[in-house]
Design a protein around this motif. Structure first.
Motif, PDB file in Angstrom:
ATOM      1  N   PRO A 234      40.706  67.450  86.029  1.00  0.00           N
ATOM      2  CA  PRO A 234      41.678  66.844  86.938  1.00  0.00           C
ATOM      3  C   PRO A 234      41.493  67.373  88.362  1.00  0.00           C
ATOM      4  O   PRO A 234      41.306  68.577  88.563  1.00  0.00           O
ATOM      5  CB  PRO A 234      43.025  67.276  86.339  1.00  0.00           C
ATOM      6  CG  PRO A 234      42.736  67.482  84.893  1.00  0.00           C
ATOM      7  CD  PRO A 234      41.340  68.039  84.832  1.00  0.00           C
ATOM      8  N   ASP A 235      41.503  66.463  89.317  1.00  0.00           N
ATOM      9  CA  ASP A 235      41.249  66.771  90.727  1.00  0.00           C
ATOM     10  C   ASP A 235      39.802  67.189  90.983  1.00  0.00           C
ATOM     11  O   ASP A 235      39.475  67.654  92.081  1.00  0.00           O
ATOM     12  CB  ASP A 235      42.191  67.868  91.257  1.00  0.00           C
ATOM     13  CG  ASP A 235      43.628  67.400  91.341  1.00  0.00           C
ATOM     14  OD1 ASP A 235      43.837  66.189  91.549  1.00  0.00           O
ATOM     15  OD2 ASP A 235      44.538  68.229  91.185  1.00  0.00           O
ATOM     16  N   GLY A 236      38.923  67.027  89.991  1.00  0.00           N
ATOM     17  CA  GLY A 236      37.509  67.297  90.200  1.00  0.00           C
ATOM     18  C   GLY A 236      36.887  66.260  91.122  1.00  0.00           C
ATOM     19  O   GLY A 236      37.381  65.125  91.248  1.00  0.00           O
ATOM     20  N   LEU A 237      35.792  66.629  91.757  1.00  0.00           N
ATOM     21  CA  LEU A 237      35.157  65.776  92.755  1.00  0.00           C
ATOM     22  C   LEU A 237      33.832  65.211  92.260  1.00  0.00           C
ATOM     23  O   LEU A 237      33.085  65.881  91.544  1.00  0.00           O
ATOM     24  CB  LEU A 237      34.878  66.576  94.034  1.00  0.00           C
ATOM     25  CG  LEU A 237      36.062  67.198  94.769  1.00  0.00           C
ATOM     26  CD1 LEU A 237      35.556  67.917  96.014  1.00  0.00           C
ATOM     27  CD2 LEU A 237      37.092  66.142  95.144  1.00  0.00           C
ATOM     28  N   LEU A 238      33.562  63.978  92.663  1.00  0.00           N
ATOM     29  CA  LEU A 238      32.243  63.358  92.530  1.00  0.00           C
ATOM     30  C   LEU A 238      31.719  63.094  93.926  1.00  0.00           C
ATOM     31  O   LEU A 238      32.389  62.433  94.737  1.00  0.00           O
ATOM     32  CB  LEU A 238      32.332  62.043  91.754  1.00  0.00           C
ATOM     33  CG  LEU A 238      31.090  61.140  91.812  1.00  0.00           C
ATOM     34  CD1 LEU A 238      29.876  61.837  91.194  1.00  0.00           C
ATOM     35  CD2 LEU A 238      31.365  59.803  91.123  1.00  0.00           C
ATOM     36  N   ALA A 239      30.542  63.610  94.236  1.00  0.00           N
ATOM     37  CA  ALA A 239      29.893  63.374  95.528  1.00  0.00           C
ATOM     38  C   ALA A 239      28.533  62.751  95.254  1.00  0.00           C
ATOM     39  O   ALA A 239      27.742  63.297  94.473  1.00  0.00           O
ATOM     40  CB  ALA A 239      29.739  64.679  96.300  1.00  0.00           C
ATOM     41  N   PHE A 240      28.255  61.618  95.905  1.00  0.00           N
ATOM     42  CA  PHE A 240      27.020  60.910  95.597  1.00  0.00           C
ATOM     43  C   PHE A 240      26.565  60.068  96.778  1.00  0.00           C
ATOM     44  O   PHE A 240      27.313  59.827  97.738  1.00  0.00           O
ATOM     45  CB  PHE A 240      27.207  60.016  94.366  1.00  0.00           C
ATOM     46  CG  PHE A 240      28.199  58.892  94.542  1.00  0.00           C
ATOM     47  CD1 PHE A 240      27.791  57.628  94.931  1.00  0.00           C
ATOM     48  CD2 PHE A 240      29.551  59.103  94.299  1.00  0.00           C
ATOM     49  CE1 PHE A 240      28.701  56.591  95.077  1.00  0.00           C
ATOM     50  CE2 PHE A 240      30.476  58.075  94.449  1.00  0.00           C
ATOM     51  CZ  PHE A 240      30.050  56.817  94.841  1.00  0.00           C
TER      52      PHE A 240
END
Length: 303
Positions: A234-240
């Protein structure tokens, strides 16, 4: 990207193929195709030669003849290590697949591994790692990450940007040769061979997932984003990053055999997988044939 050219095993065929390549480089594509066809008369089941023959016919404007070579290649190599199915789709001779063949992506990057960093950093002015790292730092200043997962980590260009800020840093890639290069950097805690569409990661185990220049070789993003959303805490990030086009079409297979994605498509698939957009920047991500290549640098959060 240069593809490794496998030898046929026949000296005369290899010599004719070499001459064909020389003619091709001078721009005499039709003569190159004729000579390559002569080489294949000696070794008719030479898969790399068939792929190259198709490329030569395509460059000579003989697309139907090129398609014949690629169809024969698919019969000999149903796993499609050379991407013949993608070439058929890109030239209008077959439907565009949702995702490239796994064997094609793996073979491509196994061959590319020895020259990967020199090609990207020195010749193509590749900027994605720096752009993604900066976007993450702006989105979550001074945040320390319990677990970072670098998808499609390649030779590990992203790793040094996050080693100091991650308790655990893991990398995943389809290419064993790429993983070996990444291991030499000694910045990852774990390196695993795997596919983003078949991601085997415990639920809610990562608070940052990075995918730098990965989705151009994935195509349809639904399965990948679903897997990533499951892996994120939860509240984790995906950067791409993605390569981008300006039309309303969701995704387009380019002549480079890479996929480009529309901004609206990226936004929609993120929302469908319970991820909310934090930032989206349109940037020049590298050079392509001497021209600036546009892409999107995206940071999203798991809701």
């Amino acid at each position: 990207m240069e593809r490794a050219f496998l030898y046929s095993g026949d000296l005369i065929a290899d010599r004719r193929a070499s001459y064909a390549d020389m003619l091709f480089e001078t721009g005499d594509h039709g003569a190159a195709a004729d000579l390559m066809r002569q080489a294949l008369e000696i070794t008719p089941n030479w898969t790399a030669g068939l792929f190259r023959l198709g490329e030569m016919h395509e460059a000579a404007g003989q697309r139907d003849t090129a398609a014949e070579a690629w169809r024969k290649l698919l019969q000999l190599d149903p796993d499609d290590r050379f991407g013949a199915g993608l070439k058929l789709a890109a030239t209008g001779h077959a439907a565009v697949p949702e995702t490239p063949p796994t064997a094609y992506v793996e073979t491509l990057f196994d061959a590319y591994a020895p020259t990967f960093e020199a090609a990207l950093l020195e010749r193509l002015e590749y900027r994605v790692p720096e752009l993604l790292a900066n976007a993450i730092k702006v989105a979550v200043p001074k945040r320390r990450f319990r677990s970072v997962l670098d998808l499609g980590c390649g030779t590990g260009l992203m790793g040094p940007y996050f080693r100091a800020d991650a308790d655990e840093l893991g990398g995943v890639d389809l290419s064993e040769a790429m993983l070996q290069k990444a291991a030499e950097k000694r910045v990852y805690d774990t390196l695993i061979k795997g596919d983003v569409n078949e991601l085997d990661t415990p639920a809610q185990s990562a608070d940052l997932v990075i995918a730098a220049d990965v989705f151009v070789y994935v195509g349809d993003l639904h399965r990948a984003f679903n897997n990533i959303a499951s892996a994120l805490a939860p509240d984790g990030l995906l950067a791409f990053s993605v390569e981008n086009h300006s039309s309303d079409v969701d995704l387009i297979l380019q002549p480079s055999l890479r996929f480009t994605h529309s901004e609206n498509y990226v936004r929609r698939v993120l929302a469908e997988n319970s991820m909310t957009l934090i930032s989206l920047q349109r940037e020049t991500i590298r050079l392509d044939r001497g021209e600036s290549l546009q892409g999107l640098i995206v940071v999203a959060k798991r809701v």
